[in-house]
Structure formats: C-alpha cells, structure tokens
Design an enzyme around this catalytic site. Sequence first.
Site, PDB file in Angstrom:
ATOM      1  N   TYR A  54       0.982  -1.129  -0.217  1.00 32.66           N
ATOM      2  CA  TYR A  54       0.083   0.073   0.132  1.00 32.66           C
ATOM      3  C   TYR A  54       0.914   1.220  -0.152  1.00 32.66           C
ATOM      4  CZ  TYR A  54      -4.080  -2.879   0.958  1.00 32.66           C
ATOM      5  OH  TYR A  54      -5.014  -3.959   1.013  1.00 32.66           O
ATOM      6  N   SER A 155      -5.060 -14.254   1.094  1.00 29.70           N
ATOM      7  CA  SER A 155      -6.284 -13.116   0.486  1.00 29.70           C
ATOM      8  C   SER A 155      -6.260 -13.402  -1.055  1.00 29.70           C
ATOM      9  CB  SER A 155      -5.630 -11.788   0.760  1.00 29.70           C
ATOM     10  OG  SER A 155      -6.388 -10.990   0.023  1.00 29.70           O
ATOM     11  N   GLN A 181      -8.943 -13.255   2.944  1.00 20.24           N
ATOM     12  CA  GLN A 181      -9.724 -11.779   2.731  1.00 20.24           C
ATOM     13  C   GLN A 181      -9.922 -11.743   1.453  1.00 20.24           C
ATOM     14  OE1 GLN A 181      -7.225  -7.651   3.086  1.00 20.24           O
ATOM     15  NE2 GLN A 181      -7.216  -8.700   5.071  1.00 20.24           N
ATOM     16  N   SER A 211     -13.554  -3.980   0.037  1.00 23.93           N
ATOM     17  CA  SER A 211     -14.315  -3.212  -0.678  1.00 23.93           C
ATOM     18  C   SER A 211     -15.794  -3.314  -0.643  1.00 23.93           C
ATOM     19  CB  SER A 211     -13.756  -3.405  -2.217  1.00 23.93           C
ATOM     20  OG  SER A 211     -12.782  -2.820  -2.405  1.00 23.93           O
ATOM     21  N   PRO A 212     -16.236  -3.174   0.719  1.00 20.99           N
ATOM     22  CA  PRO A 212     -17.635  -3.629   0.632  1.00 20.99           C
ATOM     23  C   PRO A 212     -18.582  -2.513  -0.243  1.00 20.99           C
ATOM     24  CG  PRO A 212     -16.905  -2.190   2.451  1.00 20.99           C
ATOM     25  CD  PRO A 212     -15.695  -2.713   1.849  1.00 20.99           C
ATOM     26  N   LEU A 213     -17.960  -1.178  -0.655  1.00 26.73           N
ATOM     27  CA  LEU A 213     -18.619  -0.225  -1.356  1.00 26.73           C
ATOM     28  C   LEU A 213     -18.074  -0.424  -2.642  1.00 26.73           C
ATOM     29  CD1 LEU A 213     -18.765   2.931   1.039  1.00 26.73           C
ATOM     30  CD2 LEU A 213     -20.335   1.102   0.680  1.00 26.73           C
ATOM     31  N   ARG A 231     -11.462   8.505  -5.486  1.00 25.00           N
ATOM     32  CA  ARG A 231     -10.644   7.436  -5.820  1.00 25.00           C
ATOM     33  C   ARG A 231     -10.214   7.139  -7.161  1.00 25.00           C
ATOM     34  NH1 ARG A 231     -10.778   1.599  -2.638  1.00 25.00           N
ATOM     35  NH2 ARG A 231     -10.311   2.822  -0.915  1.00 25.00           N
ATOM     36  N   GLN A 295     -17.055  10.387   5.977  1.00 25.34           N
ATOM     37  CA  GLN A 295     -17.302   8.896   5.170  1.00 25.34           C
ATOM     38  C   GLN A 295     -17.387   7.715   6.431  1.00 25.34           C
ATOM     39  OE1 GLN A 295     -14.586   8.692   2.273  1.00 25.34           O
ATOM     40  NE2 GLN A 295     -15.576   9.936   0.936  1.00 25.34           N
TER      41      GLN A 295
HETATM   42  P1  NDP Z   1     -14.739   0.575  -0.159  1.00 24.10           P
HETATM   43  O1  NDP Z   1     -15.121  -0.154  -1.015  1.00 24.10           O
HETATM   44  O2  NDP Z   1     -15.549   0.752   1.120  1.00 24.10           O
HETATM   45  O3  NDP Z   1     -14.016   1.662  -0.724  1.00 24.10           O
HETATM   46  C1  NDP Z   1     -13.730   2.992  -0.022  1.00 24.10           C
HETATM   47  C2  NDP Z   1     -13.694   4.413  -0.600  1.00 24.10           C
HETATM   48  O4  NDP Z   1     -14.900   4.441  -1.038  1.00 24.10           O
HETATM   49  C3  NDP Z   1     -13.333   5.276   0.389  1.00 24.10           C
HETATM   50  O5  NDP Z   1     -11.709   5.438   0.334  1.00 24.10           O
HETATM   51  C4  NDP Z   1     -13.869   6.534  -0.475  1.00 24.10           C
HETATM   52  O6  NDP Z   1     -13.200   6.880  -1.728  1.00 24.10           O
HETATM   53  C5  NDP Z   1     -15.189   5.826  -0.889  1.00 24.10           C
HETATM   54  N1  NDP Z   1     -16.270   6.142   0.304  1.00 24.10           N
HETATM   55  C6  NDP Z   1     -16.289   5.384   1.458  1.00 24.10           C
HETATM   56  N2  NDP Z   1     -17.217   5.798   2.320  1.00 24.10           N
HETATM   57  C7  NDP Z   1     -17.911   6.760   1.516  1.00 24.10           C
HETATM   58  C8  NDP Z   1     -19.022   7.260   1.929  1.00 24.10           C
HETATM   59  N3  NDP Z   1     -19.860   7.246   2.965  1.00 24.10           N
HETATM   60  N4  NDP Z   1     -19.486   8.182   0.861  1.00 24.10           N
HETATM   61  C9  NDP Z   1     -18.976   8.318  -0.285  1.00 24.10           C
HETATM   62  N5  NDP Z   1     -17.709   7.710  -0.800  1.00 24.10           N
HETATM   63  C10 NDP Z   1     -17.240   6.832   0.214  1.00 24.10           C
HETATM   64  O7  NDP Z   1     -13.539  -0.127   0.700  1.00 24.10           O
HETATM   65  P2  NDP Z   1     -11.696  -0.223   0.130  1.00 24.10           P
HETATM   66  O8  NDP Z   1     -12.045  -0.733  -1.387  1.00 24.10           O
HETATM   67  O9  NDP Z   1     -11.081   1.006   0.622  1.00 24.10           O
HETATM   68  O10 NDP Z   1     -11.664  -1.800   1.002  1.00 24.10           O
HETATM   69  C11 NDP Z   1     -11.630  -1.651   2.340  1.00 24.10           C
HETATM   70  C12 NDP Z   1     -10.020  -2.147   2.842  1.00 24.10           C
HETATM   71  O11 NDP Z   1      -9.933  -3.372   2.446  1.00 24.10           O
HETATM   72  C13 NDP Z   1      -8.656  -1.488   2.282  1.00 24.10           C
HETATM   73  O12 NDP Z   1      -8.704  -0.223   2.900  1.00 24.10           O
HETATM   74  C14 NDP Z   1      -7.734  -2.506   2.571  1.00 24.10           C
HETATM   75  O13 NDP Z   1      -7.109  -2.483   3.906  1.00 24.10           O
HETATM   76  C15 NDP Z   1      -8.617  -3.670   2.125  1.00 24.10           C
HETATM   77  N6  NDP Z   1      -8.251  -4.341   0.814  1.00 24.10           N
HETATM   78  C16 NDP Z   1      -7.638  -5.412   0.699  1.00 24.10           C
HETATM   79  C17 NDP Z   1      -7.525  -6.038  -0.575  1.00 24.10           C
HETATM   80  C18 NDP Z   1      -6.839  -7.353  -0.721  1.00 24.10           C
HETATM   81  O14 NDP Z   1      -6.547  -7.633  -1.869  1.00 24.10           O
HETATM   82  N7  NDP Z   1      -6.578  -8.051   0.201  1.00 24.10           N
HETATM   83  C19 NDP Z   1      -7.848  -5.176  -1.997  1.00 24.10           C
HETATM   84  C20 NDP Z   1      -8.779  -3.980  -1.563  1.00 24.10           C
HETATM   85  C21 NDP Z   1      -8.786  -3.522  -0.360  1.00 24.10           C
HETATM   86  P3  NDP Z   1     -12.898   8.442  -2.243  1.00 24.10           P
HETATM   87  O15 NDP Z   1     -13.496   9.384  -1.048  1.00 24.10           O
HETATM   88  O16 NDP Z   1     -11.501   8.491  -2.425  1.00 24.10           O
HETATM   89  O17 NDP Z   1     -13.874   8.312  -3.518  1.00 24.10           O
END
Ligand code: NDP
Length: 324
Positions: A54, A155, A181, A211-213, A231, A295
């Site tokens: 990261y 993962s 993961q 990436s729940p969103l 993002r 957020q």
């Molecule tokens: P999400 O799918 O929840 O995406 C997060 C992004 O969505 C934020 O950074 C922001 O981006 C946007 N967001 C979040 N909340 C809101 C909101 N309330 N309103 C509007 N936009 C919002 O989760 P991630 O993809 O970040 O995944 C979570 C974690 O999982 C990561 O941080 C990492 O630790 C892990 N991960 C692991 C992976 C693996 O291969 N093992 C791969 C990917 C993630 P912005 O504001 O920039 O638009």
Amino acid sequence: MLYRRLGKTGLQISALSFGAWVTFGKQVGRAQARDLLALAHDRGVNFFDNAEVYNKGVAEQVMGDVLADLRFPRDSYCVSSKVFFGSAENPLPTQRGLSRKHVIEACQQALQRLRVDYLDLYFCHRPDPDTPIEETVAAMDTLIRQGKVLYWGTSEWPAEAIHEAHRIARENHLYAPVVEQPQYNLLHRERVEQEYAPLYEAYGMGTTIWSPLASGLLSGKYNDGIPADSRLAQPGYEWLREDVLGKGDERLGKVRALQLIAAELGVPLTQLAIAWCLLNPHVSTVMLGASRVEQLEQNLGALEVLPRLDVAVVERIQRAIQTT
Ligand code: NDP
C-alpha cells in the site's frame, strides 16, 4: 460496536474494521489519518488493515506513526500486514512473492514500519505460483512460533490452494491459515458465497472482507461521472477505474435500483451496502475504507441499519441486483 469471532479462533474482532489502501500516504496525510484512526478506535473498531504494497510501504509508516502517537493500548487493537507484491518501487525477484525469504523479511519490515512487536494478522496477499505452498506454510508457522505473527491467512487464494495449505499444515503439525481476505459486496459475491463455502465448514475459517462499497461505486458517487476528488480519479489507479466502471452500465443500473430501496428506508446506500455484507455469518469483519472522517462516520452507522434488513428488504435487494 458488534464483535464477531474470527472464524473458529478465540479472537473477537469488530464487525466493522478499517483499512488503509489507496488512502494512507496518498489521499490522506498523518493528520487526517490520525482523525480517522482515533474515530474508529473510539467507536470500538479493533482491527486496522494494511499491506507492504500500500503506497509502497508508506501506508504502513503513516499508520505506525499515528498508532504510536495515539498511544492506544496495544492489547486494544489488532493490526495486519500482507505479503506478496513487495514494497520496493520495482521489486527484485527476492523482494516479492511468498518465498520463505520474502515472507520473513517482509514481516520484519512491516513490524518496523507499523512500529509494533508483532502482527495480529498476516496475510499472503495473493497465491504465488513460483513458490511451493509447503514453503509458505512453513514460513508462516516459523513467524507464529517466533511470536512475530499471531494468526495467518490468505487473500484471494483459490479454495483449492487453501485446502492444500490445510493438508500440509495438518500432516506436518504446522499452524494453518485461519482467515481469508476476499472481496465481497452487493456486486461481487460468488467467491465468498460459493467457492469458499466448504472452507467455513471444514476448517472454521473466518473472513475479513474488502471493498464493501466496490471502491465507492456503492455510494452512488459515480452515477453521473467521476468526481475529481474521488478514488477513481487518482493518478496511478487507472486500472481500478477500468475494473470498477469498465463493465458497461449494468452495474450503475444496479446501484440506482439499490438507491431507491435505501431511499425508501431513509438511509444512505453506503449503510445499506455495508450492513448487507454483515448479514452473511461467514463475514467476520467488513473492512471499511474512507478518505474523510465524515465518510467513516456515515459508514459506522451501518450497524444501526442492520436490524432493518428483514426478509422483505433482503428480497428486494436480491431482485435489484439480479434483474436490473
Ligand atoms: P470501499 O469499497 O468501502 O471503498 C472505500 C472508498 O470509497 C473510500 O476510500 C472513499 O473513496 C469511498 N467512500 C467510502 N465511504 C464513502 C461514503 N460514505 N460516501 C462516499 N464515498 C465513500 O473499501 P476499500 O476498497 O477501501 O476496501 C477496504 C479495505 O480493504 C482497504 O482499505 C484495504 O485495507 C482492504 N483491501 C484489501 C484488498 C486485498 O486484496 N486483500 C484489496 C482492496 C482492499 P474516495 O473518497 O476517495 O472516493
């Protein structure tokens, strides 16, 4: 906060956790990272996710500095790292993958950057076709016996490779992986719900889902284009933009249909989407990402929406993601 066991382990992990991907060291500096971690910990979040790759190690440095600064008791939270992609700009062959050498060295480097004596969770970030699984299982076992890692996991490994890791561990009396993961959200379900189903039964594995969103798609922010501060507008993440938005309008149609359901419930779609992940009992924790405190505030509110997802609502959600 709600706490769930990490699979069959005794570790109680918060149902909502927090990860640093893309944000820490890129969109978010130390001051904002401090606010995010402080809010999360204050609300009972006890798991912070990270990885060597990261922002090439910088995300771990930022998290380590902030954790040290905030002085949370070490026994009040869990921190993870992940090994595979390397943290160097252009990793040499010894600086990536799942060889014993890289697994051990990457752990040491993560401990230094995160400023902790041990990692609670340590993940193999992807399978490594160039390393025998025996070697990786043995390296993880070594780290656990040295006290540098408490639990290890995989993962996005194919279920077959996880079965193999368990067979090797059982036959050689080594520590086996206890957690996967994977990506899991309303638009990406197959692996968690189908491919991994036998793993929960056979080994009691937990999941820390990412990436729940769908990187923000499930907030509705990409319905009418790509906001400049989002993002998917970040330089260097063109591949992610293609991955998230490059599949035609079908996914945006589903997002819009889901938004209608959320609006009727009077909740933001983000909360509906996060709460939906928690309906799956095999999800130990939903890892949240956030580039802003507002957020994270909103996303933590998903716990209040969870009891409102009754059978009728879930059926409507199901129809929205199947038919639109
Ligand atoms: P999400 O799918 O929840 O995406 C997060 C992004 O969505 C934020 O950074 C922001 O981006 C946007 N967001 C979040 N909340 C809101 C909101 N309330 N309103 C509007 N936009 C919002 O989760 P991630 O993809 O970040 O995944 C979570 C974690 O999982 C990561 O941080 C990492 O630790 C892990 N991960 C692991 C992976 C693996 O291969 N093992 C791969 C990917 C993630 P912005 O504001 O920039 O638009």
